[in-house]
Design a protein around this motif. Structure first.
Motif, PDB file in Angstrom:
ATOM      1  N   PRO A  19       0.684  -1.309   0.311  1.00 49.42           N
ATOM      2  CA  PRO A  19      -0.175  -0.108   0.089  1.00 49.42           C
ATOM      3  C   PRO A  19       0.961   1.369   0.196  1.00 49.42           C
ATOM      4  O   PRO A  19       2.255   1.427   0.466  1.00 49.42           O
ATOM      5  N   LYS A  20       0.267   1.789  -0.944  1.00 42.73           N
ATOM      6  CA  LYS A  20       1.112   3.217  -0.998  1.00 42.73           C
ATOM      7  C   LYS A  20       0.779   4.481   0.786  1.00 42.73           C
ATOM      8  O   LYS A  20      -0.195   4.165   1.383  1.00 42.73           O
ATOM      9  N   GLU A  24       2.020   9.782   0.439  1.00 44.80           N
ATOM     10  CA  GLU A  24       1.965   9.502  -0.970  1.00 44.80           C
ATOM     11  C   GLU A  24       0.002  10.272  -1.457  1.00 44.80           C
ATOM     12  O   GLU A  24      -0.324   9.983  -2.395  1.00 44.80           O
ATOM     13  N   PHE A  25      -0.544   8.992  -1.024  1.00 45.32           N
ATOM     14  CA  PHE A  25      -1.828   8.779  -0.571  1.00 45.32           C
ATOM     15  C   PHE A  25      -2.386  10.129  -1.036  1.00 45.32           C
ATOM     16  O   PHE A  25      -3.302  10.455  -1.594  1.00 45.32           O
ATOM     17  N   ARG A  26      -2.328  11.347   0.024  1.00 48.23           N
ATOM     18  CA  ARG A  26      -3.119  12.385   0.152  1.00 48.23           C
ATOM     19  C   ARG A  26      -2.951  13.196  -0.931  1.00 48.23           C
ATOM     20  O   ARG A  26      -2.977  13.761  -1.166  1.00 48.23           O
ATOM     21  N   GLU A  28      -1.309  12.605  -3.817  1.00 42.27           N
ATOM     22  CA  GLU A  28      -1.841  12.609  -5.304  1.00 42.27           C
ATOM     23  C   GLU A  28      -3.379  12.713  -5.172  1.00 42.27           C
ATOM     24  O   GLU A  28      -3.602  12.839  -5.630  1.00 42.27           O
ATOM     25  N   ARG A  29      -4.282  12.669  -4.057  1.00 49.39           N
ATOM     26  CA  ARG A  29      -5.488  13.110  -3.433  1.00 49.39           C
ATOM     27  C   ARG A  29      -5.727  14.642  -4.232  1.00 49.39           C
ATOM     28  O   ARG A  29      -6.432  15.028  -4.528  1.00 49.39           O
TER      29      ARG A  29
END
Length: 561
Positions: A19-20, A24-26, A28-29
């Motif tokens: 999982p990211k 990184e997830f935030r 990219e969001r």
């Protein structure tokens, strides 16, 4: 059996990606939200522009040019013919059968012929906004692979979506240069990943966009020679392709279609280098310019204030980093040089016009390279706040500039004198105009004032009024347009503040009084009038038109020149 078990475990590990990380997830969001907002805002404003008649001449030219390809006559446009040297300098009527390739060599436009056939007038806004959104996402992908910090990549992508030089052209009339950022960034992505196929396809696509876009390949080749010297054969190949194609197209291919490039565009854009010459090829302009170094130096920096403002506006959303980045200067320097050395009625240094897109790809790609060498600077929290402020300022300046009158429902077009129409007023007028235009048969030839042109461009013969109503058919015979469509309300609204609109209004009244053949007034609504050749008047519409003309004449007489 053990081997089979190991293979199964390997496949399972391949399918199960880690999982990211949350950061990184935030990040990219945030980029995804910025891209969605950019796309939705752009599409909504483009839809609004067409509904309320804010889209104008260039939108009609591109739509007619691409639409003609559906009917076996690619690149034909009577609207473009009106801008040809035969019409402007020799006084000839525009011609059916004129191909726009003599003005701008744009084979990449053939890509959008099927979409225009499917979506009609709505195809080009979708293409423009879609291409620019995709360019921003590709930029983020490049930054994410080049930079360790996901938030740094996110800031770079958000800078793109908040840049005045990106938003202004995206909200305006369709431009062939909207294809350029995505093509150049895909080329850059291929170079970074050493993907030969992607490099080859993108390198061919870039010069196909317009006759001058090959110069961007020269900028890329300069960067390779400075930063990746071991790849010098690739650099020389890109430079030869880009510069060679520009010289071939402008000196050999475009003259096959017309003399417009040498007699109009070279003279208008670079006349300061060729003196009193009535025409010049690109090679002749280059030769004469190089023999005048003082003139070149003057044009390069003059006027200094305007040049500085342009550079600051381009660099603002990136916190001015490109102005200190060697990579940006290498990549954007060649097209920027062309803009600085040119002149013309359309200011090449306007941040809201299509020419800004020539600089954008190199500007942002160079910024990524700078940050790859100075990643530690991004760790400072104060710097991030300053960068956020720069993006916000870029957005604010863009909104206040009301680029291409896209925000006229919010922002007055003029303060002194006051020119503003409410959204309800604009919508009502656009609805009335579009209903009247629906009375014109699809195959009829039409002369129309500028704001009506995009809605009438899907036909073989369309002429801008009041510049003329007569055209030449394919046999060379002169004919008058079947219909004339005029939007007096639009011209009257803007004539009080803008000399060009006042002149167009006066010329429209003069042309209306001296039509080459009898025209009957067929319909009138909210200042929009339709006239049909050799048809009787509809008396109520005739009376309404006469009352409006009398009112306009009184307005023009009262206002001093």
């Amino acid at each position: 059996m053990a081997t089979a078990g190991n293979a199964g475990s390997a496949q399972e590990e391949t399918r199960t990606l880690p999982p990211k990380p949350p950061e990184e997830f935030r990040a990219e969001r945030v980029v995804l939200v910025a891209a969605v907002l950019f796309a939705l805002t752009g599409l909504l404003l483009q839809w609004w522009r067409l509904q309320v008649l804010s889209a104008s001449y260039d939108q009609g030219i591109f739509l007619q040019t691409i639409w003609s390809g559906l009917h076996g006559h690619p690149f034909e446009s009577t609207l473009s013919s009106q801008l040809s040297t035969n019409v402007i300098h020799a006084g000839e009527p525009p011609s059916l059968g004129y191909r726009r390739l003599g003005q701008h060599f744009t084979p990449a436009l053939l890509l959008w012929v099927p979409l225009v056939g499917l979506l009609g007038i709505w195809a080009l806004p979708l293409v423009q906004v879609g291409l620019m959104t995709a360019a921003g996402l590709v930029l983020h992908r490049i930054a994410r692979e080049r930079l360790d910090d996901p938030w740094l990549a996110a800031f770079l992508a958000c800078s793109f979506f908040g840049a005045n030089a990106v938003i202004g052209p995206t909200w305006g009339n369709f431009t062939d240069l909207a294809q350029l950022p995505l093509a150049v960034l895909l080329l850059w992505y291929g170079l970074q990943r050493r993907n030969g196929w992607l490099v080859a396809v993108a390198a061919v696509a870039v010069p196909m966009i317009r006759e001058d876009t090959g110069v961007l390949l020269v900028g890329v080749s300069l960067w390779i020679l400075v930063r990746q010297r071991q790849r010098w054969p690739l650099a020389l190949g890109l430079a030869a392709l880009g510069l060679g194609w520009v010289l071939l197209v402008t000196n050999v291919l475009m003259p096959l279609f017309s003399d417009d490039n040498s007699r109009r565009f070279m003279v208008e854009n670079f006349g300061q280098y060729i003196g009193d010459a009535e025409q010049a090829s690109s090679l002749e302009v280059l030769h004469k310019a190089l023999r005048q170094p003082l003139v070149l130096l003057r044009e390069l920096i003059w006027p200094p204030g305007e040049t500085l403002r342009y550079l600051l506006a381009q660099g603002l959303p990136l916190m001015l980093v490109p102005l200190i980045s060697l990579d940006s200067w290498l990549l954007m320097g060649v097209p920027l040089l062309g803009l600085l050395l040119a002149q013309g009625s359309n200011n090449p240094l306007s941040i809201n016009l299509r020419y800004a897109l020539l600089v954008v790809p190199g500007l942002f790609a160079g910024a990524i390279e700078w940050w790859s060498r100075h990643p530690q600077a991004f760790a400072q929290r104060r710097l991030r706040r300053v960068w956020t402020g720069c993006i916000a300022l870029s957005l604010l300046f863009t909104l206040l500039a009301n680029p291409n009158r896209s925000l006229s429902f919010l922002i007055p077009d003029s303060v002194d004198p006051w020119v503003y129409s409410s959204p309800a007023r604009q919508w009502s007028h656009g609805t009335s105009a579009r209903e009247l235009l629906g009375l014109i048969p699809d195959g009829a030839s039409v002369a129309a004032t500028t704001p009506l042109i995009p809605h009438l461009a899907q036909r073989s013969v369309l002429i801008r009024f009041p510049n003329g109503v007569v055209y030449r058919d394919r046999q060379g015979s002169s004919r008058a347009a079947d219909w004339i469509a005029m939007d007096f309300d639009w011209l009257r609204r803007y004539a009080v503040a803008f000399p060009s609109d006042r002149e167009a209004l006066e010329n429209s009244l003069e042309a209306l009084s001296s039509l080459p053949e009898p025209y009957g007034v067929r319909a009138f609504a909210d200042g929009v009038v339709l006239l049909q050749r050799n048809a009787p008047d509809v008396q109520p519409a005739r009376r309404q038109l006469q009352e409006l003309i009398g009112s306009i004449q009184g307005q023009l007489d009262r206002r001093p020149d």
